[in-house]
Design a protein around this motif. Structure first.
Motif, short mmCIF file in Angstrom:
data_model
loop_
_atom_site.label_atom_id
_atom_site.label_comp_id
_atom_site.label_asym_id
_atom_site.label_seq_id
_atom_site.Cartn_x
_atom_site.Cartn_y
_atom_site.Cartn_z
N GLY A 12 14.01 -42.67 25.59
CA GLY A 12 14.55 -41.57 24.48
C GLY A 12 15.82 -41.32 25.11
N ARG A 13 16.54 -40.12 24.29
CA ARG A 13 17.78 -39.81 24.35
C ARG A 13 17.14 -38.33 25.43
N TYR A 14 17.85 -38.08 26.07
CA TYR A 14 17.83 -37.13 27.52
C TYR A 14 19.43 -36.35 26.86
N THR A 15 19.55 -35.13 27.77
CA THR A 15 20.76 -34.26 27.95
C THR A 15 20.10 -33.96 29.28
N LEU A 16 21.27 -34.38 29.78
CA LEU A 16 21.04 -34.12 31.63
C LEU A 16 21.99 -32.94 31.85
N LEU A 24 31.49 -28.39 39.58
CA LEU A 24 31.27 -27.57 37.60
C LEU A 24 29.89 -28.35 37.05
N ASN A 25 29.66 -27.05 36.12
CA ASN A 25 28.63 -27.42 35.20
C ASN A 25 28.99 -27.91 34.01
N THR A 26 27.93 -29.43 34.13
CA THR A 26 28.24 -30.24 32.97
C THR A 26 27.15 -30.37 32.25
N ALA A 27 27.06 -30.88 30.84
CA ALA A 27 26.02 -31.85 30.49
C ALA A 27 26.61 -32.96 30.24
N VAL A 28 25.59 -34.31 30.48
CA VAL A 28 25.73 -35.20 29.35
C VAL A 28 24.24 -36.17 28.62
N ASN A 29 24.87 -36.82 27.90
CA ASN A 29 23.79 -37.09 27.12
C ASN A 29 23.68 -38.61 27.47
N VAL A 30 22.67 -39.25 27.10
CA VAL A 30 22.57 -40.81 27.19
C VAL A 30 20.84 -41.40 27.33
N VAL A 31 21.18 -42.66 26.53
CA VAL A 31 19.63 -43.33 26.21
C VAL A 31 19.29 -44.57 27.19
N SER A 32 17.70 -43.87 27.27
CA SER A 32 16.93 -44.92 27.87
C SER A 32 15.52 -45.86 27.78
#
Length: 404
Positions: free
Chosen positions: A336-340, A392-400
């Protein structure tokens, strides 16, 4: 961060702490020739006979005129130089995130991209820059690749520039070799035949950037994987484990063991090829006239990512100049799609020291994304004029997706 071949069968690498190192024995041993601690990264090093240069996030250009024995630093107003080409220490082009700039004295810089904004608005992707000599320079511009492209060239040292192109072609590489510009890509032929045309490998050269001639060199081996975007002045990566010495009339087929970690930052010395990935690796090569790209195991790395010109942001914010991720990850436990949510520790040079995730869907997915993020490159963040480590605090969107 980069590797290139130098004079007298040497190999040169560059990287953090504005370091430049040389190997005289095909990568077995290395000697640092220039270094400035906490000065940022050299992202690119190149040689043209005994003249060489290195650029990056340092705010200066390093030059050598004696084959790398000694290096001199020339101040630059830009700390985000992604590509460069110099014919000597006074004449050259640099490409930053926001523009292309020319110098004719090694001290002052003129924005070509602002002066010719109409061309750069039409072709916002700068694929490469090339300074043939003090009078002849060229900039390879493109629409979102792979797509239409053109060469903005000058024959009078930058007094005037004009746009040229190769009809019915998609050009993905331009470089200098043997005192000429070379362009590599594909060309559509027989468009007037029933059923339409088809694409074939294209290799053209020019002495001025305006007129381009088809080369008689055999590059049909590029038909299988495509060579565009995978070339250096030593040749083109025609397949996994196969380099074609494209610019020689009797082009050799240079074979080496396929490696899934192989990158487009490679160079050859004698019978050894070295490349820069998560580490520096070298392996033996051999000449194989019968090598066939269609039968080579593995897959050649994709062509280099192109980046459009972007507006600069505040110097007080953390700025990434290379932050790529795979489009899709394969993981047996995540689909699915995740925001890490992510925490990065970035060192004074702008390199990522560590990556931590908050509640990732699986450890294997986290490890895969971490490997990608560990290769990210940032501009060094300055505090009171000195580089500092950054959290740095951030977020990345990935598809698995799960494997079948």
């Amino acid at each position: 961060m980069d590797i290139t071949a130098g004079p007298n069968s040497t190999l040169w690498v560059c990287g953090s702490d504005a370091s430049i190192a040389v190997s005289k024995d095909s990568g077995a041993h290395w000697e640092i020739r220039d270094r400035t601690k906490n000065a940022g990264l050299f992202l690119l090093v190149r040689f043209r006979d005994s003249f060489g240069y290195a650029v990056g996030t340092t705010g200066f250009v390093a030059f050598t005129t004696d084959g790398g024995l000694t290096w001199q630093h020339a101040a630059s107003p830009y700390t985000d130089v992604l590509a460069a080409s110099f014919s000597d220490s006074s004449h050259g082009l640099i490409r930053t995130r926001s523009g292309v700039f020319q110098t004719t004295d090694g001290k002052t810089w003129i924005s070509v991209s602002e002066r010719y904004s109409i061309d750069f608005n039409k072709y916002p992707y700068v694929l490469s820059v090339a300074a043939l000599d003090a009078k002849h320079m060229a900039i390879h511009l493109s629409e979102p690749p792979p797509s239409g492209s053109g060469f903005l060239y000058t024959k009078d040292g930058g007094v005037s520039w004009a746009l040229a192109g190769v009809p019915n072609s998609t050009i993905t590489s331009m470089l200098i070799q043997g005192g000429q510009y070379w362009a590599i890509g594909t060309e559509v032929v027989h468009k007037d035949k029933p059923g339409g045309g088809y694409a074939v490998p294209l290799l053209v050269s020019s002495s001025d950037g305006e007129t381009w001639q088809h080369s008689a060199n055999d590059i049909q081996m590029c038909h299988w994987e495509g060579c565009g975007g995978r070339c250096t002045d030593q040749g083109c990566l025609a397949g996994a484990g196969l380099v074609l010495s494209t610019f020689e009339k009797e082009g050799s087929r240079i074979v080496f063991p396929s490696n899934p970690d192989f990158t487009l930052k490679w160079a050859i010395s004698a019978s050894t090829i070295c490349f820069v990935g998560s580490q520096l690796e070298c392996t033996d090569t051999r000449i194989d006239p019968a090598a066939d790209a269609s039968k080579m195991p593995g897959t050649a790395p994709p062509a280099a990512d192109a980046q459009p010109l972007v507006k600069t942001t505040s110097a007080n914010t953390v700025q990434c100049i290379a932050c790529g991720l795979q489009s899709v990850y394969v993981d047996p436990k995540a689909n699915g799609r995740y925001t890490l949510k992510t925490t990065l520790i970035i060192d004074k040079n702008g390199l990522v020291n560590s990556v931590e995730f908050q509640d990732p869907p699986s450890t294997t997915l986290a490890d895969s994304v971490r490997r990608s993020m560990m290769r990210w490159i940032f501009l060094p963040l300055l505090k009171d004029g000195s580089p500092v480590d950054v959290r740095l605090n951030t977020a990345v969107n990935v598809v698995s997706v799960r494997p079948r």
